[in-house]
Design an enzyme around this catalytic site. Structure first.
Site, short mmCIF file in Angstrom:
data_model
loop_
_atom_site.label_atom_id
_atom_site.label_comp_id
_atom_site.label_asym_id
_atom_site.label_seq_id
_atom_site.Cartn_x
_atom_site.Cartn_y
_atom_site.Cartn_z
N THR A 1 2.24 -3.34 4.32
CA THR A 1 2.29 -1.89 4.43
C THR A 1 3.62 -1.39 3.89
O THR A 1 4.57 -2.16 3.73
CB THR A 1 2.19 -1.42 5.89
OG1 THR A 1 3.43 -1.69 6.57
CG2 THR A 1 1.04 -2.07 6.62
N ASP A 2 3.69 -0.10 3.63
CA ASP A 2 4.99 0.53 3.43
C ASP A 2 5.57 0.83 4.82
O ASP A 2 4.95 0.56 5.85
CB ASP A 2 4.87 1.78 2.56
CG ASP A 2 6.14 2.06 1.77
OD1 ASP A 2 7.23 1.68 2.24
OD2 ASP A 2 6.04 2.64 0.69
N TRP A 3 6.73 1.42 4.85
CA TRP A 3 7.55 1.58 6.05
C TRP A 3 6.79 2.29 7.18
O TRP A 3 6.50 3.48 7.11
CB TRP A 3 8.79 2.37 5.66
CG TRP A 3 9.86 2.48 6.69
CD1 TRP A 3 9.94 3.40 7.69
CD2 TRP A 3 11.04 1.66 6.79
NE1 TRP A 3 11.10 3.22 8.40
CE2 TRP A 3 11.78 2.16 7.88
CE3 TRP A 3 11.52 0.58 6.08
CZ2 TRP A 3 13.01 1.59 8.25
CZ3 TRP A 3 12.74 0.01 6.46
CH2 TRP A 3 13.46 0.52 7.52
N GLU B 1 0.85 -1.20 0.00
CA GLU B 1 0.00 0.00 0.00
C GLU B 1 0.87 1.24 0.00
O GLU B 1 2.09 1.18 0.08
CB GLU B 1 -0.97 -0.03 1.19
CG GLU B 1 -0.33 -0.10 2.56
CD GLU B 1 0.17 1.24 3.05
OE1 GLU B 1 -0.51 2.24 2.79
OE2 GLU B 1 1.24 1.28 3.70
#
Length: 771
Positions: A315-317, A282
């Site tokens: 998820t991203d970071w 995402e």
């Protein structure tokens, strides 16, 4: 105004020849889709306890386990904490912060194998899966072949180059025990100021879709057999709208309608789903304040339901944490976890620097605020992912004896990288046939990018932001200066300004006065290496000190002035174009770009790159895209999407259509002949555009709907064939459904154009293809 009053289902039309998109003939044959339910996974699900399940949903930055960065040493106490106590299912990231070289293949494989051995000592014995941003080759494996960045790959308009780039990347990445690649970026580069433009395949949804599909097939293979030792799981990112930043800055939100999401941003992701991409990531962004990580509309209704994505979603970071810490949606970190995980769509949290997520999920389940059944759905998708990778049937430990491991950084791969670079370099201007230069010409060379590997290569190279340490490249490449020296009868190199435009000498004029007998001046300008928010800029013009060099040298010499741009996005040079005799641009074509540029300047290679993005000539035109329709005050870009010159000439003729009209379930066959009318062999990219003359929603000026790249010898003619399907004419309606609308369409290829009619009976001229 025409309106759609009914739904006409294509498959039910009498005599219909309609084929759903996933049944249209595919370049690999139809991709292989496995079932989503496996006995091995279900058995394992029944054996895991709650804490073991939750651990599968966590991804941790590998730096949390490293004690000695230089020797990549694992800390036994931290391994015990994350593996045995928290039962973390995944790790990610490079092993270098840029201060030291990244891990060699042997070091990387030892680390992943040591981790896998630790998992074999746990009760469940489920191997971890390692994720890495191998975005232009295995760029975090020291000694692996570095390839051009995605925007440079797009500039080749060569699908095969994108496929081969994926194959090399997958082979080298998998060889060191990394099964999961966080690539490709399928964002559409609608704002040229965005610092991640070079990581995309450009501004055109069709080009992004085509090149994205090919690199995915390179990563995963035509059959999606992820157990193979030369393949990795690909990740489509960033879902969705991340690149439509309001300000042009990274991690800014977007303002746009759901229709625009479907029309511009969805197609590239939808194509990835249809070829069986394994995972998705995402986005950092929000759309109209709806943050994607927390969005039912985009992660559940769109991605899972309408698009049919069944793979694992990460998820991203640190995105879940940011709902509390940065975005201020959730009052606590635990509430942030609750909001995201209750949706049931997002499977893994890239935490990445602590294991608090496991505690939050466990507490939420105990409080009855999070359903165990929802978590089971997430865990089942992660275990299915690991099953498809072959991890559940093995201990995950790999050997240094594999052919893939031994071929890391091979000469064969290097030659493919050079070829990609050669086809990616774009000749933008060539006044009075300044180029190619005669071999043996004497050159005056200057500019901050002239003698650097890192500035040819960009971010995500050895470390997140790239590196200033030129020695890390181990001379595996060719700088522009080195490339020119290979052809020139003599090169005088003058340091003048640095990459920020700061003077390195008191006066460039005094240095130039000392140079004598040169035949041309080569100015090498461009950008520093960067990525994400550290690449944010306020001005799209190159630094003033760099641009001033153009005027300075124009005043000092009447010799040909050749500009070579090395950049991650199309930086504005404005009226300076008038003072230049030839201009080339390289969108971070890698450490071999210096050879490619020199080959083109001296004519060993005939340039064939095309702009995958509109090149503005004003600082405020960065959101202009070639397909958008404006009023009579349209901005006039410096160079259009698709622009690119050659040392030979091509003539188009005999554009014909197989029929003058079509129903939505039919196909029109298009033919055009292309002749090399010049004296040199050359590659030409044939671009087919379609324009809907009038429709209920203002149509695009034109839309790319086909491209082919061909090699033609002098005097040679080839007939190029395209097909027009219903999907090439569709658009997203205000009701957020895909429709085609009756009317006149223009097909344009080169300087040829012709019209055809789309016929729709009933439904007031609309043909509804669904949501």
């Amino acid at each position: 105004m025409k309106q759609a009053f009914g739904v006409l289902v294509l498959g039910l039309v009498a005599g219909s020849q309609y084929k759903p998109l996933d049944e249209i003939e595919h370049p690999c044959g139809n991709p292989h889709f496995e079932a989503e339910s496996y006995p091995e996974v279900e058995k394992l699900m029944s054996e895991l306890n709650t804490r073991e399940k939750i651990g599968q949903l966590v991804q941790i930055n590998i730096w949390n386990l490293i004690t000695d960065k230089e020797n990549m040493t694992l800390d036994p106490a931290k391994v015990d904490y994350y593996v045995n106590q928290k039962m973390v299912g995944s790790f990610l990231n490079t092993l270098s912060d840029g201060s030291v070289p990244p891990a060699t293949p042997k070091q990387f494989l030892k680390l992943t194998n040591d981790l896998q051995r630790a998992y074999q000592k746990t009760r469940a014995k489920i191997p971890m899966v390692y994720g890495l941003d191998s975005v232009h080759g295995a760029n975090y494996v020291y000694g692996a072949t570095l390839l051009p960045q995605q925007l440079a790959i797009a500039a080749t308009f060569n699908r095969n180059i994108s496929r081969i780039a994926g194959e090399i990347t997958a082979k080298d990445t998998r060889a060191v025990g990394v099964h999961w690649n966080f690539s490709p970026i399928l964002d559409i580069a609608v704002n040229k100021q965005w610092p991640r433009v070079y990581e995309t395949f450009g501004e055109d949804p069709y080009l992004v879709t085509e090149m994205g599909r090919e690199i995915i097939l390179g990563y995963q293979g035509c059959s999606n057999d992820l157990k193979r030792g030369d393949k990795v799981a690909a990740t489509m990112k960033h879902f969705i709208g991340y690149s439509a930043t309001r300000s042009g800055k990274d991690v800014d939100g977007s303002w746009m309608s759901e229709r625009i999401v479907n029309d511009i941003f969805r197609p590239s992701f939808q194509a990835a789903v249809e070829v069986g991409i394994a995972t998705a990531m995402e986005s950092y962004s929000d759309i109209d304040g709806d943050h994607i990580v927390n969005s039912k509309q985009y992660l559940v209704d769109l991605l899972r339901t309408k698009m049919g994505f069944k793979g694992a979603l990460v998820t991203d970071w640190g995105q879940i944490e940011k709902l509390h810490a940065n975005i201020h949606i959730a009052p606590t970190q635990e509430d942030a976890v609750r909001r995201v995980m209750k949706l049931g769509s997002l499977d893994m949290s890239m935490v990445p620097d602590n294991a608090n997520f496991t505690t939050h999920v466990e507490n939420l389940i105990k409080k009855g605020l999070l359903s165990p059944e929802v978590i089971d759905t997430n865990v089942r998708r992660i275990l299915t992912f690991k099953h498809k990778l072959g991890l559940l049937a093995t201990d995950g430990i790999q050997s240094e004896e594999s052919s893939e491991f031994k071929s890391i950084g091979s000469n064969k791969d290097t030659m493919e990288s050079i070829k990609a670079a050669q086809e990616s370099v774009i000749l933008l201007e060539n006044k009075n046939q300044t180029l190619p230069l005669k071999k043996g010409s004497k050159l005056l060379v200057t500019g901050p990018t002239a003698n650097s590997y890192s500035l040819l290569t960009g971010g995500w190279t050895f470390s997140w932001q790239g590196t200033d340490n030129e020695a890390m490249f181990q001379k595996r490449g060719t700088t522009i200066l080195q490339g020119l020296k290979g052809y020139s009868g003599g090169v005088t190199y003058l340091p003048t300004v640095d990459i920020n435009g700061k003077p390195l000498v008191a006066s460039a004029r005094s240095l130039v006065a000392q140079a004598r007998g040169y035949d041309a001046v080569v100015l090498c300008l461009g950008e520093n290496h960067y990525t994400e928010f550290l690449g944010n800029i306020d001005n799209m013009e190159l630094p003033k000190g760099q641009l001033d060099l153009i005027q300075t040298f124009r005043e000092l010499t009447d010799k040909p002035l050749i500009l070579v741009l090395t950049q991650g996005r199309p930086r504005v040079i404005g009226n300076n174009v008038d003072n230049l005799d030839a201009i080339l641009t390289s969108f971070l074509a890698g450490p071999h770009a210096g050879k490619a540029i020199a080959d083109i300047i001296f004519g060993t290679v005939n340039p064939s790159g095309r702009l995958p993005i509109t090149y503005a000539n004003h600082n405020n035109d960065n959101a202009y895209n070639y397909y958008r329709r404006f009023n009579e005050f349209n901005p006039h870009p410096q160079w259009e999407f698709g622009h690119g010159l050659s040392y030979t000439s091509f003539k188009y003729a005999d554009l014909t259509l197989s029929k003058a009209s079509m129903f939505p379930w039919e196909t029109i066959h298009v033919q055009v002949s292309v002749t090399n009318t010049g004296s040199l062999p050359g590659m030409e990219t044939i671009l087919m555009y379609i324009t809907d003359q009038y429709r209920s929603i203002s149509p695009e000026v034109k839309k790319l709907r086909g491209f082919e790249k061909v090699l033609l010898n002098p005097g040679q003619t080839k007939t190029i064939n395209f097909n027009i399907f219903h999907k090439d004419l569709m658009y997203a309606s205000l009701e957020n459904r895909y429709v085609v609308e009756a009317g006149t369409f223009t097909v344009a290829i080169g300087d040829q154009s012709t019209d055809f009619e789309l016929i729709v009976n009933g439904n007031d001229g609309f043909f509804d293809m669904g949501a």
